[in-house]
Design a protein around this motif. Sequence first.
Motif, PDB file in Angstrom:
ATOM      1  N   TYR A  51      -0.442  -2.167  -4.433  1.00 50.29           N
ATOM      2  CA  TYR A  51      -1.532  -2.934  -4.137  1.00 50.29           C
ATOM      3  C   TYR A  51      -2.704  -2.227  -4.704  1.00 50.29           C
ATOM      4  O   TYR A  51      -3.641  -3.080  -5.000  1.00 50.29           O
ATOM      5  CB  TYR A  51      -1.741  -3.337  -2.752  1.00 50.29           C
ATOM      6  N   GLU A  52      -2.819  -0.991  -4.717  1.00 55.85           N
ATOM      7  CA  GLU A  52      -4.028  -0.391  -5.395  1.00 55.85           C
ATOM      8  C   GLU A  52      -4.441  -0.974  -6.624  1.00 55.85           C
ATOM      9  O   GLU A  52      -5.804  -1.245  -6.908  1.00 55.85           O
ATOM     10  CB  GLU A  52      -3.747   0.977  -5.432  1.00 55.85           C
ATOM     11  N   GLY A  56       2.355   1.761  -3.376  1.00 51.75           N
ATOM     12  CA  GLY A  56       1.241   2.063  -4.618  1.00 51.75           C
ATOM     13  C   GLY A  56       1.083   0.889  -5.332  1.00 51.75           C
ATOM     14  O   GLY A  56       0.485   0.888  -6.276  1.00 51.75           O
ATOM     15  N   ALA A 105       0.882  -1.196   0.073  1.00 51.90           N
ATOM     16  CA  ALA A 105       0.010  -0.104   0.206  1.00 51.90           C
ATOM     17  C   ALA A 105       0.846   1.088  -0.069  1.00 51.90           C
ATOM     18  O   ALA A 105       0.506   2.235  -0.496  1.00 51.90           O
ATOM     19  CB  ALA A 105      -0.735  -0.075   1.214  1.00 51.90           C
ATOM     20  N   THR A 132      -9.260  -7.393  -1.469  1.00 51.59           N
ATOM     21  CA  THR A 132      -9.236  -6.766   0.094  1.00 51.59           C
ATOM     22  C   THR A 132      -9.931  -7.693   1.176  1.00 51.59           C
ATOM     23  O   THR A 132      -9.493  -7.212   2.313  1.00 51.59           O
ATOM     24  CB  THR A 132     -10.477  -5.799  -0.186  1.00 51.59           C
ATOM     25  N   TYR A 174      -3.270  -3.631   3.433  1.00 51.78           N
ATOM     26  CA  TYR A 174      -3.516  -2.367   2.644  1.00 51.78           C
ATOM     27  C   TYR A 174      -4.465  -1.536   3.312  1.00 51.78           C
ATOM     28  O   TYR A 174      -4.175  -0.189   3.316  1.00 51.78           O
ATOM     29  CB  TYR A 174      -4.228  -3.074   1.441  1.00 51.78           C
ATOM     30  N   SER A 175      -5.516  -1.684   3.938  1.00 48.58           N
ATOM     31  CA  SER A 175      -6.342  -0.719   4.706  1.00 48.58           C
ATOM     32  C   SER A 175      -5.685  -0.056   5.516  1.00 48.58           C
ATOM     33  O   SER A 175      -5.997   1.231   5.781  1.00 48.58           O
ATOM     34  CB  SER A 175      -7.841  -1.790   5.369  1.00 48.58           C
ATOM     35  N   LYS A 228      -3.379   2.271   3.935  1.00 49.62           N
ATOM     36  CA  LYS A 228      -4.006   3.339   2.982  1.00 49.62           C
ATOM     37  C   LYS A 228      -4.612   4.315   4.271  1.00 49.62           C
ATOM     38  O   LYS A 228      -4.614   5.618   4.058  1.00 49.62           O
ATOM     39  CB  LYS A 228      -5.152   2.801   2.253  1.00 49.62           C
ATOM     40  N   VAL A 253      -6.199  -4.043  -6.108  1.00 49.71           N
ATOM     41  CA  VAL A 253      -7.557  -4.028  -5.617  1.00 49.71           C
ATOM     42  C   VAL A 253      -8.492  -3.513  -6.805  1.00 49.71           C
ATOM     43  O   VAL A 253      -9.638  -4.155  -6.802  1.00 49.71           O
ATOM     44  CB  VAL A 253      -7.295  -3.055  -4.542  1.00 49.71           C
ATOM     45  N   GLU A 254      -8.029  -2.511  -7.610  1.00 46.42           N
ATOM     46  CA  GLU A 254      -9.111  -2.157  -8.442  1.00 46.42           C
ATOM     47  C   GLU A 254      -9.497  -3.073  -9.528  1.00 46.42           C
ATOM     48  O   GLU A 254     -10.436  -3.354  -9.749  1.00 46.42           O
ATOM     49  CB  GLU A 254      -8.376  -0.921  -9.214  1.00 46.42           C
TER      50      GLU A 254
END
Length: 118
Positions: A48-49, A46, A43, A60, A68-69, A72, A52-53
């Motif tokens: 893992y974003e 940058g 995270a 998630t 990641y949460s 972030k 996730v998308e």
Amino acid sequence: MEYVRAFIVGGTICLIGQVLMDTTKLTAARILVLFVTAGVVMAGLGIYEPIVEWGGAGATVPLTGFGYSLGKGAIEEVKKAGLLGAFTGGIKATAGGIAGAVTFGYIMAVLFNPKTKP
């Protein structure tokens, strides 16, 4: 197609965990910590974003998603509140999940009788 992508990402994360359990002497607890830490690091970098998308819940829901949460949330809170946000942001971002885990864990402990391993 969304379900297929989630299955691919979540399955790959689980596959990595299973391979680590089968081929190393790492305990399940150490792999748990490794996955959460990897999620935080990815995270922060940058990485893992985009996962996730693309993978949605497949990225998630596993432990790397929790990391990641945390990461972030800390990054976003640092932007708002400065250095103190590094300590409070992760907790704010994951408070609902933590509260749910504790609550449902307690309910299951009350409803079911745990058995010790022989």
